[in-house]
Write a protein that holds these residues in place. Sequence first.
Motif, PDB file in Angstrom:
ATOM      1  N   VAL A 112       0.839  -1.201   0.000  1.00  0.00           N
ATOM      2  CA  VAL A 112       0.000   0.000   0.000  1.00  0.00           C
ATOM      3  C   VAL A 112       0.871   1.248   0.000  1.00  0.00           C
ATOM      4  CG1 VAL A 112      -1.745   1.291   1.282  1.00  0.00           C
ATOM      5  CG2 VAL A 112      -1.863  -1.210   1.179  1.00  0.00           C
ATOM      6  N   ARG A 113       1.914   1.212   0.807  1.00  0.00           N
ATOM      7  CA  ARG A 113       2.808   2.366   0.925  1.00  0.00           C
ATOM      8  C   ARG A 113       3.407   2.752  -0.413  1.00  0.00           C
ATOM      9  NH1 ARG A 113       8.562   2.016   4.263  1.00  0.00           N
ATOM     10  NH2 ARG A 113       9.207   4.197   4.015  1.00  0.00           N
ATOM     11  N   ASN A 163       2.270   1.955  -3.354  1.00  0.00           N
ATOM     12  CA  ASN A 163       1.286   2.042  -4.433  1.00  0.00           C
ATOM     13  C   ASN A 163       1.603   1.047  -5.548  1.00  0.00           C
ATOM     14  OD1 ASN A 163      -1.109   3.177  -5.326  1.00  0.00           O
ATOM     15  ND2 ASN A 163      -0.076   4.683  -6.614  1.00  0.00           N
ATOM     16  N   LYS A 219      -1.187   8.202   0.564  1.00  0.00           N
ATOM     17  CA  LYS A 219      -0.169   7.146   0.525  1.00  0.00           C
ATOM     18  C   LYS A 219       1.238   7.729   0.653  1.00  0.00           C
ATOM     19  CE  LYS A 219      -2.896   3.733  -2.015  1.00  0.00           C
ATOM     20  NZ  LYS A 219      -3.038   2.944  -3.263  1.00  0.00           N
ATOM     21  N   ASP A 222       3.984   6.814   3.444  1.00  0.00           N
ATOM     22  CA  ASP A 222       5.396   6.548   3.129  1.00  0.00           C
ATOM     23  C   ASP A 222       6.311   7.408   4.005  1.00  0.00           C
ATOM     24  OD1 ASP A 222       7.680   5.640   1.882  1.00  0.00           O
ATOM     25  OD2 ASP A 222       7.462   6.939   0.134  1.00  0.00           O
ATOM     26  N   LEU A 237      -6.366   1.531   3.172  1.00  0.00           N
ATOM     27  CA  LEU A 237      -5.281   2.375   3.670  1.00  0.00           C
ATOM     28  C   LEU A 237      -5.241   2.331   5.199  1.00  0.00           C
ATOM     29  CD1 LEU A 237      -3.038   4.449   3.137  1.00  0.00           C
ATOM     30  CD2 LEU A 237      -4.792   6.228   3.138  1.00  0.00           C
TER      31      LEU A 237
END
Length: 897
Positions: free
Chosen positions: A88-89, A91, A324, A328, A370
Amino acid sequence: MVKLNLKAVEERVAPIGGRESYDREFIFSLLLAYGKPQGNVTRLRNGSLNVAQDPSTEVAQKNVVYFKETTGDPLAVIDDLKTSPLVVRYNTRFVIVTNYTELLAIDTKTGENLLIPIRDINQYFTFFLPWAGMEKAQYVAEAHADVKAAERMGKLFDELLSANPGMLDMAHGRHALNVFFTRLLFCFFAEDTGIFDKSGYTNAVGSHTQPDGSDVAEFLTEVFRALDTENVGEKPVHLARFPYVNGRLFTVTSEHVVPQFTKKARDLLIELGTLDWSDINPDIFGSMFQAIVTPGKRSDLGQHYTSVPNILKTIEPLFLDGLKEQLDAGFDSVKRLEALLERISAIKVFDPACGSGNFLIIAYKELRRLEHAILDRLFEIDPKHQMLYAESKISIEHFYGLEIDDFAVEVAILSLWIAKHQMNAEFKEKFNLAIPLIPLKETGQIQAGNAITADWEAVCPYDRVSEIYVLGNPPYLGSRNQSADQKKDLATVTEKYKSLDYVSAWLIKGADYIRGTATKLAFVTTNSITQGEQVGILWPQVFGSELEIGYAYTSFRWSNHAKNAAGVTCVVIGLRNISSEPNYIFSDEIRLDAKRINPYLADGPDIWLGRRSAPLSADLPRLGYGSMPNDGGNLILSDRERDDLIADHPEIERYVKGFCGAAEFINGKTRWCLVIPDKDMDSASKVDVIKRRLEGVTSHRLKSTEKSTKALADYPNRFYYFAHKPSDSIIVPSISSERRPYVPIGYVDSTVVGSNKTLVMYEAEPWVFSILTSQTHMVWMRAVGGRMREDYQYSNTIVYNNFPVPPLTRSAKERLALVALRVLDVREYHCEKTLAELYDPDYMPADLRQAHAEIDSLVDSIYSKRGYETDEQRLSDLFALYEEMTAAESAKGSKKK
């Protein structure tokens, strides 16, 4: 990144398949095959670009891939990896796990899965096409219940209407039927997902009702009442296993009448219950909805179901990408992760044309995913946090919608509940914490109403805490397709409504809603509002002095899963108050930085092109419409009619000329016309065929309601408008297919009359042909010209007369003439083919492509010394030159005054 076509990708992936053994080099070879830059792949290989958690067994690149080696079963590994906070971080588009015998991949954007022997990778090369900038036309295969349910729900709907003919005449009959079907949908889903006992609802209907269906309505009313009863002791014993749902879904009132059933309706109901509803996609409920409601009812409002990747084109740049990035940046900080959780818990999402809720559902799911990634990382840093987060902070009360159709409102509310249950299941699978769906505590914020006349702030009010994001896919409807009521709707938001698409109302209202706030907006809409005359009418009202386009997706085709789905050319436009944030143009899946995005979705100043009566560029000759007969067809001859006339009356041949419209010119067809000078009327009329045709012209014109047409009835030999000159002429078709890379422009000789379906340039020199057929001019035409359905509509006043061309030297014109003649020579070599065949993108001859490439290169050099890598760069320079030339023109005019 190398830009590749489908064939090139297939050829580059082919050598990777069929090998005896594989190792870590596989992923690097695969990325190179899809055109990823050699330098990036080298840095990924040596580790400097690899952001994986365990670089010894994993290769990860932000936005591209997370690749993991395993010695075990890939299936066991990928389930954890696909929802990991790292994926997820970063993408990640594709997650790949392999033991170098089998390969398992997931497209995180579309949800598609691939499980194959790794040696068969060449047979499945299309799965990874987005790496090469080619998005998939069919993104998500519908879950098996979706398609069957849509069809069978439609059959049940029709059967119930037949069995209850007076229901729609009741005061609340339509609403009652709508509510009934949403209840059915919930019950089918609930019994397959653990909310109810497994098959409990369907088994109850089958066990407790008569086969003829006579008591089904009474029984279902009892079931719905039980589902709305909190105290188990107050329920009949045989219905005690049905839980309390709440959320007003099963409230039984006089308005919520259950329709009477027949045997066929009961059988259809039970048959629907035998489908597996556990994997139903709530974002595809729109297709169900279209299959159920009266055909044509909603399509008149322009409803279109939008696929998940196209919804993400609004959501990701609007807010998800930024969230996102925050994940990060704060990946190792408990404080920053907690702050991000608080931020996303306060986000409001508002769709003012929500239909059956698919934009809201995808936004909800993405925020929940998320949230899961943030929690996963928090628990990883400090397991004690798991005691603090026993349920989701993302509330469906923060998802607002406006929808004009009553049934769609009910389906949207239901779909959000289903989406919530599915995300609760993911939460349980990930953290082993159950979040029960029922009793329903949230009912959502979706309201029935006309979005154009409604007060948006009353529907989704501002507050000091929440971020608000407006998004959706409003109904399009061109100006000619709007009803009288829809015209009235438009008139409530703008006085300049007559030539505007219906979607313009949402742009204008949306702009007013976000103006002066931190709220942002993104709509999917037809590209018509970024082309032609609408730009100058609409966009000054939208922008004012406060707003700008923060990001945009240029024209792309999309279709959907719904029945009779529309296939249209769309854009995505993101609006915000003017800020210092970067601006992005997305084209062919490539993100380009822009200084300013104008209404034509180009990197350039805010410009609205109006009609010009003469070319902006002094070098360009006049281009005007061809000749219009307005004759009832009497002055026009087919090949057969022309041959017969000349055979019988050879003296008439001097009055017969070729007649060329866009269709004839492109498709190589021939027609003819009579051009009789006034002085020859008496002699020509002595021929009976000519006399009858001239009488036909007179009769046709006398029937007209137009004064100018009637006035020409006394001159039947004359065209209504005759522009022809006895010279070689350049013909520009006014309508041309959007598939063609170039509009088929060409020459005709002095014996051919161009019709009003073409634009004609008389006594045109070859260098002008090069300018007109260049890629630079095609880019301009696509950007500023209008459309006739999906085809290009070329206009002299908007496209040609506004086209900026810098002053050209004699030498430049000579070079342009040479490459023009080369194209014409190649066409002549292929003279057996029509222009339609020559310019078919799938079959265009290689030598013709090369000849056009020489024109493109030469014309590009006129505008830029550095050359162009993208059409967006061409367009940016064209708008800058246009601004410069019009400013100089204005200054010159001022001096004269």
